[in-house]
Scaffold this motif. Sequence first.
Motif, PDB file in Angstrom:
ATOM      1  N   ILE A  67       0.864  -1.180   0.000  1.00  0.00           N
ATOM      2  CA  ILE A  67       0.000   0.000   0.000  1.00  0.00           C
ATOM      3  C   ILE A  67       0.900   1.229   0.000  1.00  0.00           C
ATOM      4  CG2 ILE A  67      -1.833   1.262   1.206  1.00  0.00           C
ATOM      5  CD1 ILE A  67      -2.517  -1.448   2.590  1.00  0.00           C
ATOM      6  N   THR A  69       2.296   4.702   0.746  1.00  0.00           N
ATOM      7  CA  THR A  69       2.088   5.591   1.889  1.00  0.00           C
ATOM      8  C   THR A  69       2.642   6.993   1.671  1.00  0.00           C
ATOM      9  OG1 THR A  69       4.150   4.871   2.893  1.00  0.00           O
ATOM     10  CG2 THR A  69       2.158   3.671   3.533  1.00  0.00           C
ATOM     11  N   LYS A  70       3.635   7.120   0.790  1.00  0.00           N
ATOM     12  CA  LYS A  70       4.232   8.445   0.578  1.00  0.00           C
ATOM     13  C   LYS A  70       4.693   8.601  -0.860  1.00  0.00           C
ATOM     14  CE  LYS A  70       5.870   8.974   5.231  1.00  0.00           C
ATOM     15  NZ  LYS A  70       6.476   7.768   5.791  1.00  0.00           N
ATOM     16  N   ASN A  77       7.013   5.468  -1.204  1.00  0.00           N
ATOM     17  CA  ASN A  77       7.184   4.578  -0.068  1.00  0.00           C
ATOM     18  C   ASN A  77       5.985   3.638  -0.036  1.00  0.00           C
ATOM     19  OD1 ASN A  77       9.357   6.113   0.543  1.00  0.00           O
ATOM     20  ND2 ASN A  77       8.734   6.552   2.664  1.00  0.00           N
ATOM     21  N   SER A  82       5.953  -5.042   6.899  1.00  0.00           N
ATOM     22  CA  SER A  82       7.236  -5.520   7.391  1.00  0.00           C
ATOM     23  C   SER A  82       7.758  -4.526   8.419  1.00  0.00           C
ATOM     24  CB  SER A  82       8.204  -5.658   6.218  1.00  0.00           C
ATOM     25  OG  SER A  82       9.388  -6.271   6.651  1.00  0.00           O
ATOM     26  N   PHE A  83       9.001  -4.725   8.843  1.00  0.00           N
ATOM     27  CA  PHE A  83       9.527  -3.815   9.868  1.00  0.00           C
ATOM     28  C   PHE A  83      10.118  -2.555   9.245  1.00  0.00           C
ATOM     29  CE2 PHE A  83      12.323  -7.238   8.865  1.00  0.00           C
ATOM     30  CZ  PHE A  83      13.558  -6.668   8.631  1.00  0.00           C
ATOM     31  N   HIS A  84      10.179  -2.508   7.904  1.00  0.00           N
ATOM     32  CA  HIS A  84      10.544  -1.280   7.217  1.00  0.00           C
ATOM     33  C   HIS A  84       9.594  -1.039   6.068  1.00  0.00           C
ATOM     34  CE1 HIS A  84      14.095  -0.408   9.369  1.00  0.00           C
ATOM     35  NE2 HIS A  84      14.663  -1.555   9.080  1.00  0.00           N
ATOM     36  N   GLU A  85       9.427   0.237   5.737  1.00  0.00           N
ATOM     37  CA  GLU A  85       8.689   0.539   4.520  1.00  0.00           C
ATOM     38  C   GLU A  85       9.577   0.193   3.333  1.00  0.00           C
ATOM     39  OE1 GLU A  85       7.494   4.644   4.708  1.00  0.00           O
ATOM     40  OE2 GLU A  85       5.476   4.013   5.280  1.00  0.00           O
ATOM     41  N   SER A 125      19.882  -1.648   3.915  1.00  0.00           N
ATOM     42  CA  SER A 125      19.019  -0.767   3.127  1.00  0.00           C
ATOM     43  C   SER A 125      17.606  -1.338   3.103  1.00  0.00           C
ATOM     44  CB  SER A 125      19.565  -0.619   1.715  1.00  0.00           C
ATOM     45  OG  SER A 125      19.879  -1.889   1.198  1.00  0.00           O
ATOM     46  N   PRO A 126      16.628  -0.465   2.909  1.00  0.00           N
ATOM     47  CA  PRO A 126      15.250  -0.945   2.917  1.00  0.00           C
ATOM     48  C   PRO A 126      14.948  -1.789   1.677  1.00  0.00           C
ATOM     49  CG  PRO A 126      15.348   1.395   2.401  1.00  0.00           C
ATOM     50  CD  PRO A 126      16.733   0.976   2.738  1.00  0.00           C
TER      51      PRO A 126
END
Lengths: 227, 237, 272
Positions: A67, A69-70, A77, A82-85, A125-126
């Motif tokens: 989804i 978000t930014k 984003n 998960s624990f990171h975007e 890194s994400p």
Amino acid sequence: MKREIVLPSTLLETGDDLKPGLTTYKIGPNIFSGILGLYEKTNSKEINVIPLKGKYYPSIGDRVVGIVTKFQVFSWNVDINSFHEAILPFSNAIKKERQFYSDLNKLISINDVIYAEIISFDRFSPPTLSIKKKGLGKITEGYIYEMTPGKIPRLIGKNQSMINMIKQMLGIRIIVGKNGRVVALTQDFNKIEILGEVIQKIENESHVPGLTDRIKNLLESKLNKTS
Amino acid sequence: MSQFKRSDGRANDELRPIKAEMHVLKNADGSAYFEMGNTKVIAAVYGPREYYPKQLALPQESMVRVRYHMIPFSVKERKSPALTRREIEISKVIKEAFGGCIKKDLFPRSTIDVYIEVLNADGSTRVASINAVSLALVDAGIFLYDLVAAVSVGKIHDQLIVDLTGDEDQNSEADMPIAMMPSLNKILLLQMDGTLTVEEFNNLMKMGIQAIKKIYEIQKETIRSSLESVLKMYGQT
Amino acid sequence: MSEFKYGVFIPKIKQKFILNLLNNKKRVDNRDFIEYRKIKIKYGHIPNADGCAEVQLGNTIVIAGVKLDLTNPYPSEPDRGTLIVNAEFPPVASPDFEPGPPDENAIELARIIDRGLRKPEVVDFKKLCIVPGKKVYGLWIDIYALNHDGNLIDAAGIATMAALLTAKYTKVDVSPTGEIIRTNERLPLEVINFPVYITHVKIGEHLIIDPNLEEEMIADCKLTTIISNGNLIGGIQKSGSGALSIEDINQALENSLKIYPRIKEIITSSVK
């Protein structure tokens, strides 16, 4: 094949040649579980537990439902449970070189749902996504469900057997994201409700053997009622 | 020996009745309710999730943040809803207790946020909170080396007791909350308020560890029963 | 600021889906447009409160606690007990909520609840006076959201009324010398007016009651009406930046008056 429910600190195996995985730890020769999950003995030297709870741990090559978000300067984003975007760089989403920034927001914007592949991820890194391959991209219609990512393999089944049976019996297309998000590509409210019950049942009973038969029975009884 | 009797008729090493339940709140990633007598707490866990602002995140591991809070009507005299110095200190020691039990390097740059609301306070609220958080973390699927179980012990009228009520805490000569990872034999939280001889301290520690092992079994039972109710439905246990 | 906030996202396809369903006169959970979710009320589990109730409205959970203690009266109302309503949305209830003092939404909720209790008076505040101008009972109502799945206001209203109906307070005596002595006697709080808080949201062209979180988040705006004693409007709050027509408002009032006895009955019959 015996699956056993294990908790943090449950002793799983003993052996100097064994290695702990992401869900286990080792003290001396002993491997213990770090999470609540199911343990099944395999031939692998790396000992792991199938999680019954928790968020998605990204892995390169996984296809996920995200989804947005930014809307950033170089990327979107994306929430992937998960624990990171995750990041979807513009270059991984558009084919044309001469695109204007102002067009991008029309292409994909906040709260859009996308089906994407994780193309890179490491501890520094994400996760980075791409939607360039066939079958990936923005999802414009349908209903989105959430379940525990660790239980997605049960929804898919061996060689896709479970998910194919569900698709066939319901007669709808379904997108399954490894990150625990499932999208039914339909507007048929009745089928959406039935799929919701199926997913709930898999969520609650993933650790109980004989799941495929129970799902088949559930689908049959629900479909008979409505036809 | 003095003629001291506990007001609720318990033996000195006896715990109050315990009730525990997992996944009581739907929005949190993990949650649990834990009750020891009239001490009742609820805990919610979010994460691991992105830490904001990102430039302050730890590059090597997850941050653990804890907020322990008592709701105004949880105590006899209404408490202001703002955090007190006591609540801030308890939040810190609970955070540090779980810092030693969560495997943090799996999720660099993330945060695990733990929120505790004490619904009714009758002594031993911090240890009840720890017992609740432990279950909530398991519910959230977070990697723990072991469950954390906790109990308070203390001395009242020269007798050593386990699991102090609010009144006992008020009248005690010493009280000592202990939290540990029972399987690994590691102490994660230890505080003591009052005075004890070394011998009394050692005896209290023994009583505490024994009580912690009982709580540990109840926690494991709570987790199992949350899954086994489904197994039983199909006659497979 | 938004960079630092966690939030709840309602994907566009879900927004579209909910709206589509509404156009077909249906809701995601198969409810009627003016039907409440299942209401469950739990009492007596917080012994330190003078009155307490935990309300489940679907997956929304709100707990309200009542405390009565001695305090000084307001100079403008020397012969009346005082009322303070406080609401908090702690982070346990939603990733949307942040630790810290109540934000504008929590304060708005507290003030809406407060409004319904003051006029008409929910209890006879004159009876809560002990020594005029010197000592009165203060009535504190604390409302905590524990899980936010939409419509916290109505859930808070139910919890507040349920808590008040079961509240008991310590009787005090005034000695001839003017000293205040606490007795062991516990008096029930007598509720003389019964407000019910009923919230509608407007989504597209549709007006629906008791929105769940998804409905609330995609709504254009919200209208809470307080119905007191079955036929009186005891307060109104429109919130959210969308607009309502006069017809919408009349429709909402009509619905609220219709539903009032049902909600009141659920609360009163749950009190043993």
